[in-house]
Motif scaffolding. Structure first.
Motif, PDB file in Angstrom:
ATOM      1  N   UNK A 111       0.819  -1.215   0.000  1.00  0.00           N
ATOM      2  CA  UNK A 111       0.000   0.000   0.000  1.00  0.00           C
ATOM      3  C   UNK A 111       0.852   1.263   0.000  1.00  0.00           C
ATOM      4  N   UNK A 112       2.133   1.127  -0.310  1.00  0.00           N
ATOM      5  CA  UNK A 112       3.104   2.213  -0.403  1.00  0.00           C
ATOM      6  C   UNK A 112       3.397   2.887   0.929  1.00  0.00           C
ATOM      7  N   UNK A 113       3.032   2.255   2.048  1.00  0.00           N
ATOM      8  CA  UNK A 113       3.446   2.772   3.344  1.00  0.00           C
ATOM      9  C   UNK A 113       4.855   2.261   3.604  1.00  0.00           C
ATOM     10  N   UNK A 114       5.522   2.861   4.520  1.00  0.00           N
ATOM     11  CA  UNK A 114       6.928   2.538   4.764  1.00  0.00           C
ATOM     12  C   UNK A 114       7.044   1.890   6.119  1.00  0.00           C
ATOM     13  N   UNK A 149       0.509   0.532  18.211  1.00  0.00           N
ATOM     14  CA  UNK A 149       1.086   1.871  18.386  1.00  0.00           C
ATOM     15  C   UNK A 149       2.257   2.081  17.435  1.00  0.00           C
ATOM     16  N   UNK A 150       3.049   1.046  17.189  1.00  0.00           N
ATOM     17  CA  UNK A 150       4.130   1.168  16.208  1.00  0.00           C
ATOM     18  C   UNK A 150       3.555   1.464  14.825  1.00  0.00           C
ATOM     19  N   UNK A 151       2.423   0.836  14.499  1.00  0.00           N
ATOM     20  CA  UNK A 151       1.760   1.098  13.225  1.00  0.00           C
ATOM     21  C   UNK A 151       1.192   2.503  13.145  1.00  0.00           C
ATOM     22  N   UNK A 152       0.703   3.007  14.265  1.00  0.00           N
ATOM     23  CA  UNK A 152       0.171   4.370  14.312  1.00  0.00           C
ATOM     24  C   UNK A 152       1.282   5.382  14.042  1.00  0.00           C
ATOM     25  N   UNK A 153       2.453   5.156  14.607  1.00  0.00           N
ATOM     26  CA  UNK A 153       3.530   6.141  14.543  1.00  0.00           C
ATOM     27  C   UNK A 153       4.587   5.844  13.487  1.00  0.00           C
ATOM     28  N   UNK A 154       4.397   4.836  12.667  1.00  0.00           N
ATOM     29  CA  UNK A 154       5.388   4.470  11.659  1.00  0.00           C
ATOM     30  C   UNK A 154       5.677   5.620  10.695  1.00  0.00           C
ATOM     31  N   UNK A 155       4.628   6.222  10.127  1.00  0.00           N
ATOM     32  CA  UNK A 155       4.811   7.337   9.184  1.00  0.00           C
ATOM     33  C   UNK A 155       5.474   8.527   9.859  1.00  0.00           C
ATOM     34  N   UNK A 156       5.098   8.788  11.101  1.00  0.00           N
ATOM     35  CA  UNK A 156       5.690   9.901  11.837  1.00  0.00           C
ATOM     36  C   UNK A 156       7.177   9.645  12.115  1.00  0.00           C
ATOM     37  N   UNK A 157       7.514   8.408  12.423  1.00  0.00           N
ATOM     38  CA  UNK A 157       8.911   8.044  12.637  1.00  0.00           C
ATOM     39  C   UNK A 157       9.729   8.276  11.376  1.00  0.00           C
ATOM     40  N   UNK A 174       3.413  -4.979  10.563  1.00  0.00           N
ATOM     41  CA  UNK A 174       2.747  -3.872  11.228  1.00  0.00           C
ATOM     42  C   UNK A 174       1.521  -3.445  10.437  1.00  0.00           C
ATOM     43  N   UNK A 175       0.440  -3.226  11.148  1.00  0.00           N
ATOM     44  CA  UNK A 175      -0.757  -2.679  10.514  1.00  0.00           C
ATOM     45  C   UNK A 175      -0.646  -1.160  10.635  1.00  0.00           C
ATOM     46  N   UNK A 176      -0.507  -0.476   9.502  1.00  0.00           N
ATOM     47  CA  UNK A 176      -0.303   0.962   9.486  1.00  0.00           C
ATOM     48  C   UNK A 176      -1.636   1.685   9.687  1.00  0.00           C
ATOM     49  N   UNK A 177      -1.673   2.582  10.664  1.00  0.00           N
ATOM     50  CA  UNK A 177      -2.869   3.376  10.946  1.00  0.00           C
ATOM     51  C   UNK A 177      -2.402   4.780  11.354  1.00  0.00           C
ATOM     52  N   UNK A 178      -2.030   5.628  10.378  1.00  0.00           N
ATOM     53  CA  UNK A 178      -1.441   6.926  10.712  1.00  0.00           C
ATOM     54  C   UNK A 178      -2.402   7.952  11.307  1.00  0.00           C
ATOM     55  N   UNK A 179      -3.699   7.725  11.196  1.00  0.00           N
ATOM     56  CA  UNK A 179      -4.668   8.693  11.728  1.00  0.00           C
ATOM     57  C   UNK A 179      -5.705   8.002  12.616  1.00  0.00           C
TER      58      UNK A 179
END
Length: 166
Positions: free
Chosen positions: A27-30, A69-77, A36-41
């Protein structure tokens, strides 16, 4: 290495991927860790549930909360690393991500979703862990030594401006 791949982190900021292709999810997330399930918002309710699960005695729920929580903050990291530690990204991206994740896990001990956004709370933990890694493993110094060096260089600059020999 692929140096020309750009992707969006869902809030309009684009990052240049200078790491290997296996870091990019479909899904082009990093995410360094593909599981990790990415959930940036996340919503406040989702954050509250994550933290409730984290503080329970059930080890399985605690681990799930940490992963969420790692998935929530992955994009921010990724944002922090790409803007504040860009010179280290090419050679040390995986290590920077790992230490950023450690910062997130440390910050979970005291995070309260009712008091603020996760990016605000976790940024100091993330930056602290990454800086410790850079100081000890890359530059082989300490934070104390860096602070003293900055003071000395500042003093030298001040004397140069005033045309005072040192």
């Amino acid at each position: 290495m692929n140096e020309n791949v750009y992707f969006d982190n869902d809030d309009g900021a684009f990052f240049k991927n200078i790491c290997e292709d296996n870091y990019i999810n479909s899904d082009k997330s990093f995410a360094v860790h593909r599981q990790l399930k990415i959930n940036p918002k996340p919503t406040k309710d989702e954050l509250s549930l994550i933290m409730e699960n984290y503080h329970r005695d059930d080890e399985r729920l605690r681990k799930k909360a940490q992963e969420e929580m790692l998935g929530v903050l992955d994009s921010y990291l990724i944002y922090i690393i790409s803007t504040q530690y860009a010179t280290y990204m090419k050679d040390y991206m995986e290590e920077l991500m790992s230490h950023g994740y450690m910062g997130i896990l440390l910050g979970m001990k005291t995070y309260d979703p009712s008091k603020g956004r996760p990016t605000t709370w976790f940024s100091r933990y993330i930056k602290h862990e990454i800086q410790i890694y850079i100081n000890t493993q890359i530059t082989h110094t300490t934070q104390y030594y860096n602070a003293i060096t900055k003071k000395i260089l500042s003093c030298i600059d001040s004397k140069k401006e005033l045309d005072i020999s040192y």
